[in-house]
Design a protein around this motif. Structure first.
Motif, mmCIF file in Angstrom:
data_model
loop_
_atom_site.group_PDB
_atom_site.id
_atom_site.type_symbol
_atom_site.label_atom_id
_atom_site.label_comp_id
_atom_site.label_asym_id
_atom_site.label_seq_id
_atom_site.Cartn_x
_atom_site.Cartn_y
_atom_site.Cartn_z
ATOM 1 N N ASP A 300 0.685 -1.072 0.006
ATOM 2 C CA ASP A 300 -0.083 0.050 0.011
ATOM 3 C C ASP A 300 0.797 1.328 -0.016
ATOM 4 O OD1 ASP A 300 -2.320 -1.379 -0.113
ATOM 5 O OD2 ASP A 300 -2.804 -1.152 1.985
ATOM 6 N N ARG A 301 2.010 1.267 0.920
ATOM 7 C CA ARG A 301 2.810 2.491 0.785
ATOM 8 C C ARG A 301 3.517 2.586 -0.526
ATOM 9 N NH1 ARG A 301 4.148 0.059 6.130
ATOM 10 N NH2 ARG A 301 5.982 -0.937 5.035
ATOM 11 N N ALA A 302 3.907 1.501 -1.000
ATOM 12 C CA ALA A 302 4.930 1.596 -2.496
ATOM 13 C C ALA A 302 3.625 2.083 -3.350
ATOM 14 C CB ALA A 302 5.345 0.201 -2.963
ATOM 15 N N ARG A 303 2.412 1.680 -3.432
ATOM 16 C CA ARG A 303 1.549 2.249 -4.425
ATOM 17 C C ARG A 303 1.223 3.800 -4.421
ATOM 18 N NH1 ARG A 303 -4.079 -1.093 -5.244
ATOM 19 N NH2 ARG A 303 -3.717 -0.948 -2.631
ATOM 20 N N ALA A 304 1.254 4.041 -2.870
ATOM 21 C CA ALA A 304 0.815 5.591 -2.682
ATOM 22 C C ALA A 304 2.015 6.488 -3.189
ATOM 23 C CB ALA A 304 0.528 5.676 -1.217
ATOM 24 N N GLU A 305 3.204 5.751 -3.064
ATOM 25 C CA GLU A 305 4.319 6.499 -3.555
ATOM 26 C C GLU A 305 4.844 6.379 -4.922
ATOM 27 O OE1 GLU A 305 7.202 4.822 -0.689
ATOM 28 O OE2 GLU A 305 6.428 5.787 1.118
ATOM 29 N N GLY A 306 4.109 5.592 -5.457
ATOM 30 C CA GLY A 306 4.468 5.299 -7.144
ATOM 31 C C GLY A 306 5.584 4.468 -7.055
ATOM 32 N N SER A 307 6.121 3.803 -6.249
ATOM 33 C CA SER A 307 7.276 3.060 -6.374
ATOM 34 C C SER A 307 6.888 1.561 -6.842
ATOM 35 C CB SER A 307 8.267 2.958 -4.814
ATOM 36 O OG SER A 307 7.276 2.709 -4.124
#
Length: 758
Positions: A300-307
């Motif tokens: 979820d964090r990666a998706r929010a950060e675009g990573s």
């Protein structure tokens, strides 16, 4: 740098001089011929003896010594100089022997003659093979076919196993339960449901390419010590190992390689586990859900950060079903609930989860610590969930690795020893042997035991094993076993099951796998299947313990000829004279698995019969790998209660299944006894007990049956609060036959509800 994991009960690392000394002690007890060294040198190598202990695979590039401590003990035990001849019974009755320990029965040595129980004298007496087969056949023909069970222990080779299954089906039933019913049937059922394969997905090369291993409820130090070699190599290349287990097992703590002169001379230890999480008994579902939660949160964090995504979205979209429902549950489950059910802290689970995320290729390893629970199949499904999240099934260096116990337990299922008709190519059997196979499912071990207790099962033929000692509700089982019209047990040594003879009872002594099996066409070889689905040939070269012994295959043929009607397609004598003919039958029955069987059986490492899930071909109902959404966060069928403990049954370093080699469990610091109950010091204090106090355990199923095990010494051990441990098979007294995995009916021996009484 990994934290140093302490195991204060242990007297040292796995392997090393402790292993050498233990083997030397076994030599002293058994006094085998010096030729045993030649057998051990050939063990698990092409053209050699395939170990009769565990089913760990044989590497293509083998070591100078390719046997472990347990494998050496099994071979030495088979090649002991001690003999249990018919004269033994001049001095002992069956009733007297009921007071002997399992170890004492083992020490009587190899059986030398076929024996029949004589109720008048309460002794076994010598009988000819011809008379034994004739009487067994007559008894079987007189009984209703559905009342007879054909059990197998997982020892007999593929050739004897195939004919044994054929014998049962021509006789008229599919009552072919096997020892996997008591350990890894959960794997066969659970994995089949979620990935379409009843066995593990990895091969040897995957061990050499994995970046991390996650262990759940498996103990290589005592149960599969040769596994420690590839783990040591993995640590050298920087792989991480994370272990979930209620008990700190020394084989997953540190290891001295007994094949390394440098390690042996310097005492250099390889630390195995980087993280060791002592999950409470029955808490693996919550622990794995916590790991999945770490992965989902990171994604979820990666998706929010675009990573870069943490979850393998492409794999999940193409290859899986049930993802969204499972993820919704993961997100909805709070950490407090996960901590309560697993017995672990959020921080510890998060560290393990970060290790999982940081590894490109992960192998999930498990044993009976996952399978022997009331929700064992759910345990297995949860581990598969974890692997699926990052595409860790069906690619190099990754996959699911259940570690099997007996040497051919997986292979026997492959060639037809199975109670479920959907697993058997009945049309092929009809075509090959011109009979109508029975199409009704047979009985599992649990249902067979219930049938015994209800008086519906009248006869048991046991191709190996010590079933009376291995199942729950032992006292009821002993009474029910002895009430049968016929009991026949194929064995190499005495065991406790022999001491509860049916109305007509036979012990049929067989060759060990290490001994020469001479038939009409010359010395024969047999074959077995390991945990990685590889088939290897095995040749025995030692002189048989007695000239009166028969091979397992010869005994199967003898019973078949005395029991079944003549059929020109059933060429029992020809098959007995040349086992390669049996392998041709296996190839005709299972052509995809056994192509060029006879030509390939001595390939280094064995030949691979294949596994569709290894190639990302999912033979599930959905035709995809399936995410399992758990209905509960523990693997139990009972709740918590004041004074109730979760009992884990364990094996010592000095035993193999029900076979007790000695009284040294050096990894746990227990010497000279098995009559102990292991408890955390905090549980000892809260229960008002003291170290060394003698207590009894009483099962706490609330089913109106009192089951108790007396004379156990309270022994402090490093265990989670509420989890205690005692040795198998003795503690089987406390388990109930109705306490089993919901899907597979595997007895739930790794979390038995008990109370302590003084």
């Amino acid at each position: 740098m990994a934290d140093i994991i302490e195991n204060p009960e242990s007297e040292g690392p796995a392997g090393g001089w402790g292993s050498v000394q233990s083997i030397a002690h076994m030599f002293g007890d058994n006094k085998p011929s010096p030729a045993v060294m030649e057998t051990l040198f050939r063990q698990n190598k092409p053209g050699g003896l395939m170990c009769v202990s565990c089913a760990w695979p044989k590497p293509v590039n083998y070591h100078p010594f390719e046997f472990c401590e347990n494998g050496a003990k099994a071979t030495i035990s088979d090649l002991t100089s001690a003999r249990c001849t018919p004269d033994f019974w001049n001095d002992h009755t069956v009733t007297e022997l009921k007071g002997w320990k399992d170890y004492d029965l083992e020490q009587t040595g190899r059986l030398t003659h076929p024996l029949r129980y004589d109720a008048g004298t309460d002794r076994y007496v010598e009988v000819t093979w011809e008379d034994a087969f004739e009487d067994i056949g007559a008894r079987l023909k007189s009984l209703p076919t559905e009342s007879v069970v054909f059990y197998s222990s997982g020892h007999a080779g593929l050739e004897a196993s195939y004919l044994y299954a054929l014998l049962a089906r021509v006789y008229g039933n599919n009552n072919l339960p096997q020892s996997s019913n008591m350990c890894h049937e959960t794997t066969s059922v659970g994995l089949q449901k979620v990935i379409g394969s009843p066995v593990g997905t990895i091969v040897w090369d995957d061990l050499e390419k994995a970046d991390a291993f996650f262990f759940f409820g498996q103990n290589p130090g005592s149960n599969s010590p040769r596994f420690l070699h590839p783990l040591q190599e993995a640590k050298k290349r920087g792989a991480r190992i994370v272990t979930f287990n209620p008990i700190v097992e020394q084989g997953l703590v540190s290891f001295i390689n007994p094949q390394s002169p440098v390690d042996m001379l310097t005492g250099h230890e390889t630390q195995i586990s980087d993280e060791y999480l002592q999950v409470q008994a029955g808490g693996d579902i919550a622990a794995i859900l916590g790991l999945c939660k770490v992965v989902v949160e990171a994604d979820d964090r990666a998706r929010a950060e675009g990573s870069t995504r943490v979850i393998d979205v492409a794999f999940i979209d193409k290859h899986t079903a049930g993802f969204d429902t499972f993820i919704a549950l993961v997100k909805a489950t709070g950490w407090a609930e996960i901590e309560r059910e697993s017995g672990l802290t959020q921080d510890a689970i998060r560290r393990a989860g970060e290790t999982y995320i940081g590894a490109e290729r992960v192998i999930g390893v498990y044993g009976m610590g996952l399978t022997q629970h009331s929700q064992g199949a759910l345990n297995v499904g949860m581990l598969v969930n974890l692997l699926l999240l990052r595409g860790n099934i069906g690619r190099e260096g990754a996959g699911c690795c259940p570690v099997r116990g007996h040497s051919n337990v997986q292979g026997q299922r492959t060639v037809g020893i199975a109670e479920k008709t959907k697993l058997i190519p009945m049309d092929k059997l009809k075509e090959l042997f011109d009979f109508d196979p029975p199409m009704e499912d047979g009985t599992t071990i649990v249902d067979a035991v219930k049938g015994l207790m209800a008086g519906k099962i009248k006869a048991f033929i046991s191709l190996g094993g010590n079933l009376v000692r291995a199942v729950p509700d032992q006292k009821d089982m002993e009474r029910a076993w002895a009430s049968q019209d016929l009991t026949v047990i194929v064995s190499t040594k005495l065991n406790r099951s022999h001491l509860f003879p049916g109305k007509q009872a036979y012990i049929l002594p067989c060759l060990s796998r290490a001994e020469i099996d001479a038939q009409a066409s010359g010395p024969q070889s047999v074959s077995t299947e390991d945990s990685f689905s590889h088939i290897s040939g095995s040749i025995g070269k030692r002189t048989p313990a007695s000239k009166h012994l028969k091979s397992e295959l010869a005994i199967v043929v003898g019973i078949a000829k005395a029991t079944l009607a003549a059929n020109p397609k059933l060429k029992w004598d020809e098959w007995l004279g040349d086992y390669s003919l049996v392998r041709e039958l296996i190839q005709k029955t299972y052509p995809e698995d056994f192509k060029d069987y006879n030509a390939r059986m001595f390939e280094p490492g064995g030949f691979y019969r294949g596994n569709d899930a290894h190639n990302r071909i999912w033979k599930t109902e959905a035709r995809k790998a399936v995410f399992t959404t758990p209905k509960q966060l523990n693997a139990l069928s009972f709740g918590n209660a004041d004074g109730r403990f979760r009992l884990v049954t364990i094996r010592s370093n000095d035993q193999f299944n029900t076979t007790i080699y000695g009284y040294s469990d050096r990894f746990r610091g227990i010497e000279g006894t098995r009559d102990v109950v292991l408890m955390s010091q905090s549980d000892i204090d809260m229960a008002g007990l003291v170290e060394g106090q003698v207590v009894k355990l009483v099962s706490d199923f609330e089913d109106g049956v009192r089951r108790e095990l007396r004379g156990l010494v309270v022994t402090p051990h490093n265990l989670p609060t509420g989890t205690i441990a005692a040795y198998y098979p003795e503690a089987n007294l406390l388990n109930a036959i109705h306490h089993h995995d919901e899907m597979s009916k595997t007895p739930a021996s790794k979390a038995i509800p008990v109370r302590i009484e003084v």
